[in-house]
Design an enzyme around this catalytic site. Structure first.
Site, PDB file in Angstrom:
ATOM      1  N   HIS A 155       0.888  -1.280   0.020  1.00 59.60           N
ATOM      2  CA  HIS A 155      -0.102   0.097   0.103  1.00 59.60           C
ATOM      3  C   HIS A 155       0.868   1.302   0.091  1.00 59.60           C
ATOM      4  O   HIS A 155       1.822   1.372   0.888  1.00 59.60           O
ATOM      5  CB  HIS A 155      -0.835  -0.007   1.227  1.00 59.60           C
ATOM      6  N   CYS A 156       0.723   2.165  -0.966  1.00 61.05           N
ATOM      7  CA  CYS A 156       1.592   3.355  -1.033  1.00 61.05           C
ATOM      8  C   CYS A 156       0.809   4.546  -0.773  1.00 61.05           C
ATOM      9  O   CYS A 156      -0.183   4.866  -1.319  1.00 61.05           O
ATOM     10  CB  CYS A 156       2.138   3.470  -2.829  1.00 61.05           C
TER      11      CYS A 156
END
Length: 308
Positions: A155-156
Site C-alpha cells: 500500500h503506497c
C-alpha cells in the site's frame, strides 16, 4: 499478556486509519512539488532564456521540451495508479484447482464449505478470515484498504492506493518517469545552484532564487530515493515476484512463478512493445494474458507440485 495484544491491535488499527486519512494531503504534496519545480524551471529560468537568442535559447528549448514530455508521462502514470483499482476478488469466486501450490487435481464443491466457517485443516483452499471470502493465488489482505488485493505488492501512501495486479505497471512507470524527470531537473538547475556559492552577483529576485534553490534540493532528494525503489522493483519484476512475496519466500530456493526474465517482464508490461512505456495495455494482451487480470498465473511445470 492478552491486554498487551489488544492494545497493539488497536494501535495498528489507528495507524491504518491514519494512512487512509493522508489521501488528499499526499496528492496535494505531490502536486505542490510539481508546482514548485515547474515555477523554478519554466517561469524563473528556462522560459525567460528562450528570448536570449543564440545557443542559450536552443539549450533552453531542448530542456523545456524534455521537461514537459517527462512531466506529462509522470502525471499520466501517477494518476493512473491513483485512480486504477489494483484488483479485488470477484463475488462468488471459486478456483478450479489450488494454483497457489500447483495442485492440478480439481477442487470439489464440498471442499469450499460455508465461508463463515472454513475448514482450517483444508490447505487446498485459501480463505481470508477478515474479508470472509476465498483468496485467489498471490492475493493478500490490505489492512489500510480493508480488503483483499490481487497480487498485492504494497500500500503506497504517495499514490493513496494499493499497488496490485491491475496497476503495478502504472506504478513502475511512475517511478521510472519520476526518476528521469527529477534527474533532468537536477542537472538543469545545477548551474544555478552552484551560482549560489559564487562570489558574483546572482540575477533574479529573492523569491525566484529561493524557489530555484528549493526545487534543486527537492528534485535531487527525490531522484536519489526513487532510484533505490526503482532498482528494487526492477529486481522484483525480473524474478516475477512482489514485495510481499519476496519477504515470504526469502528462504525458498526456487520460485514457481519465475518464468525467465523476458516472460517475467511480459507478465507485468504485456507483449506489445509500443505499450511498454505508457500506462495502458493493448486489448489483445488483456484478452489472452490471465496474469494481467490478477486471478491466474502461469508457472513452471517442474515446480507445480512444490509447496511454498
Amino acid at each position: 499478556m492478552y491486554r498487551s495484544g489488544a492494545v497493539m491491535a488497536w494501535n495498528v488499527f489507528k495507524f491504518c486509519t491514519a494512512l487512509r486519512g493522508l489521501g488528499s494531503i499526499m496528492i496535494l504534496l505531490v502536486l505542490g512539488v510539481v508546482g514548485v519545480t515547474y515555477y523554478a524551471v519554466v517561469l524563473c529560468n528556462y522560459g525567460p532564456a528562450l528570448a536570449a537568442g543564440g545557443l542559450d535559447s536552443l539549450i533552453a528549448l531542448l530542456i523545456l521540451i524534455v521537461f514537459h514530455t517527462l512531466l506529462v508521462m509522470l502525471l499520466w502514470s501517477y494518476f493512473s495508479v491513483v485512480f486504477t483499482d489494483p484488483g479485488g476478488v470477484p463475488p462468488n469466486y471459486r478456483p478450479l484447482v489450488d494454483q497457489e501450490r500447483g495442485d492440478i487435481d480439481p477442487l470439489e464443491a464440498s471442499e469450499f464449505g460455508p465461508l463463515n466457517s472454513p475448514d482450517p485443516t483444508n490447505t487446498r483452499i485459501r480463505y481470508c478470515r477478515k474479508c470472509n471470502q476465498l483468496k485467489p493465488p498471490r492475493c493478500h489482505h490490505c489492512s489500510v484498504c480493508g480488503r483483499c488485493v490481487l497480487k498485492m505488492d504494497h500500500h503506497c501512501v504517495w499514490v493513496v492506493n494499493c499497488v496490485g495486479a491491475l496497476n503495478y505497471k502504472y506504478f513502475l512507470l511512475f517511478l521510472f518517469y519520476t526518476f528521469l524527470e527529477t534527474t533532468v531537473v537536477t542537472l538543469a538547475l545545477l548551474p544555478h545552484f552552484i551560482a549560489f556559492f559564487s562570489d558574483g552577483e546572482i540575477p533574479g529576485s529573492p523569491s525566484t532564487l529561493a524557489t530555484t534553490f528549493l526545487a534543486f534540493v527537492l528534485n535531487l532528494a527525490f531522484a536519489l530515493s526513487v532510484l533505490g525503489f526503482l532498482i528494487m522493483h526492477i529486481s522484483l519484476v525480473s524474478a516475477n515476484t512482489t514485495t510481499i512475496e519476496a519477504y515470504e519466500k526469502k528462504t525458498t530456493p526456487k520460485w514457481r512463478y519465475d518464468l525467465g526474465r523476458k516472460r517475467n517482464f511480459e507478465q507485468v508490461f504485456g507483449t506489445a512493445q509500443k505499450y511498454w512505456f505508457i500506462p495502458a495495455y493493448c486489448e489483445e494482451d488483456l484478452r489472452r494474458m490471465p496474469a494481467l487480470q490478477g486471478l491466474e498465473y502461469p508457472s513452471k511445470p517442474d515446480l507445480d507440485s512444490q509447496e511454498f
